[in-house]
Design a protein around this motif. Structure first.
Motif, short mmCIF file in Angstrom:
data_model
loop_
_atom_site.label_atom_id
_atom_site.label_comp_id
_atom_site.label_asym_id
_atom_site.label_seq_id
_atom_site.Cartn_x
_atom_site.Cartn_y
_atom_site.Cartn_z
N ASP A 44 1.00 -1.35 -0.03
CA ASP A 44 -0.02 -0.11 0.00
C ASP A 44 0.78 1.21 0.06
OD1 ASP A 44 -2.08 2.11 0.24
OD2 ASP A 44 -2.56 1.13 2.34
N THR A 46 -0.16 4.43 0.00
CA THR A 46 -1.03 5.38 0.32
C THR A 46 -0.02 6.19 1.52
OG1 THR A 46 -3.18 4.45 0.25
CG2 THR A 46 -2.89 6.45 1.65
N GLY A 47 0.09 7.41 1.41
CA GLY A 47 0.88 8.23 2.33
C GLY A 47 2.29 8.07 2.10
N VAL A 65 2.00 8.51 -8.84
CA VAL A 65 1.63 9.78 -8.38
C VAL A 65 -0.07 10.03 -8.79
CG1 VAL A 65 1.71 12.55 -8.66
CG2 VAL A 65 3.76 11.01 -8.27
N VAL A 66 -0.12 9.58 -9.94
CA VAL A 66 -1.62 10.03 -10.62
C VAL A 66 -2.64 9.10 -10.00
CG1 VAL A 66 -3.01 9.91 -12.67
CG2 VAL A 66 -0.88 11.40 -12.52
N HIS A 67 -2.15 7.60 -10.05
CA HIS A 67 -3.06 6.43 -9.86
C HIS A 67 -3.18 5.95 -8.46
CE1 HIS A 67 -4.70 6.51 -14.01
NE2 HIS A 67 -3.14 6.43 -14.43
N HIS A 68 -2.46 6.45 -7.53
CA HIS A 68 -2.19 6.03 -6.25
C HIS A 68 -2.14 7.17 -5.38
CE1 HIS A 68 -1.60 1.69 -7.53
NE2 HIS A 68 -1.15 2.33 -8.65
N GLU A 69 -1.97 6.92 -4.17
CA GLU A 69 -1.87 7.95 -3.14
C GLU A 69 -0.54 8.21 -2.40
OE1 GLU A 69 -5.28 8.10 -1.29
OE2 GLU A 69 -6.69 8.34 -2.74
N PRO A 70 0.54 8.09 -2.92
CA PRO A 70 1.73 8.50 -2.08
C PRO A 70 1.90 9.77 -1.77
CG PRO A 70 2.29 8.48 -4.33
CD PRO A 70 0.93 7.98 -4.44
N ALA A 71 2.59 10.02 -0.49
CA ALA A 71 2.93 11.34 -0.07
C ALA A 71 3.82 11.91 -1.25
CB ALA A 71 3.40 11.37 1.18
N GLN A 72 4.82 11.28 -1.76
CA GLN A 72 5.56 11.80 -2.64
C GLN A 72 6.25 10.56 -3.37
OE1 GLN A 72 9.28 14.24 -1.54
NE2 GLN A 72 8.35 15.88 -2.92
N ARG A 96 4.18 16.67 -5.75
CA ARG A 96 4.31 15.24 -5.38
C ARG A 96 5.21 14.44 -6.03
NH1 ARG A 96 -1.31 13.01 -6.06
NH2 ARG A 96 -0.31 11.13 -4.78
#
Length: 230
Positions: A44, A46-47, A65-72, A96
């Protein structure tokens, strides 16, 4: 003669960049870029703070970056031409997506305990001495952080991978088109496991992803994941 002082990636990806400026809809580990598992192999995101080692045009990084939700996602590549291409294609995804022009090993040494996830898709893990890169990657990960990379399971000629930590010289071109070579590490599964263990990684997993099609310059993919101990 092998050289490390000129940009041997100057020509790579230019034809595609001229016609395809889109963020990829999918993330593929395989050499053929048309199958196999996706970014779920990284867990995962995310973040998470994620690093792409040898990111080229940063297409994989842009997808995350576009399709998942990482912090950076920090996309690192030593090639000035690849940095310029990635910035032109995906610079609009900042902050991001952070695109870094740097030697990957130097970058990792400068970023201790920074990353939750590091990955390489036929990137820096293939082209930097693993005895230097992997310890640096372990130190740059936070405790419990994950490394994932795909690499050739055998040479494109069909010759077997190396039974020891030995590089081969492969053809390359200088920016002005002159023929030269660069080093590439194509290692057997047990060799990757050994060098990862020596670098401090644990829970090491390897999986061979067969080529979907036969033919010249097709190859099976070796997908490897490992963790820095928590």
């Amino acid at each position: 003669m092998t050289t490390n002082t000129t940009d041997l990636w100057h020509h790579y990806g230019r034809t595609r960049a001229a016609t395809d400026r889109t963020v990829p809809e999918a993330f593929h580990w395989t050499w053929s870029q048309d199958g196999g598992p996706g970014p779920e192999a990284l867990g995962d995101l995310t973040g998470r703070v994620v690093g792409d080692l040898g990111s080229g045009a940063a297409r994989h990084a842009a997808h995350l970056v576009v399709h998942h939700e990482p912090a950076q996602v920090i996309a690192v590549d030593v090639s000035p031409a690849q940095y310029e291409m990635a910035t032109d294609l995906f610079g609009h995804l900042a902050p991001r997506l952070r695109i870094m022009p740097s030697d990957v090993v130097d970058h990792l040494h400068a970023m201790p305990d920074t990353y939750d996830v590091l990955y390489s898709v036929f990137g820096a893990v293939d082209f930097a001495d693993p005895r230097e890169l992997l310890p640096a990657a372990s130190a740059a990960l936070r405790p419990g952080g994950r490394l994932g990379f795909s690499t050739l399971a055998h040479y494109l000629s069909g010759a077997p991978a190396q039974p020891d930590v030995v590089a081969a010289d492969i053809p390359a071109k200088t920016p002005d088109g002159e023929a030269t070579t660069m080093r590439r590490w194509v290692l057997q599964e047990h060799v990757w496991t050994k060098v990862l263990d020596e670098a401090g990684f644990t829970d090491i997993s390897t999986d061979v992803l067969p080529a979907a099609k036969g033919g010249q310059r097709t190859a099976d993919t070796l997908l490897v994941t490992a963790f820095r101990p928590a």
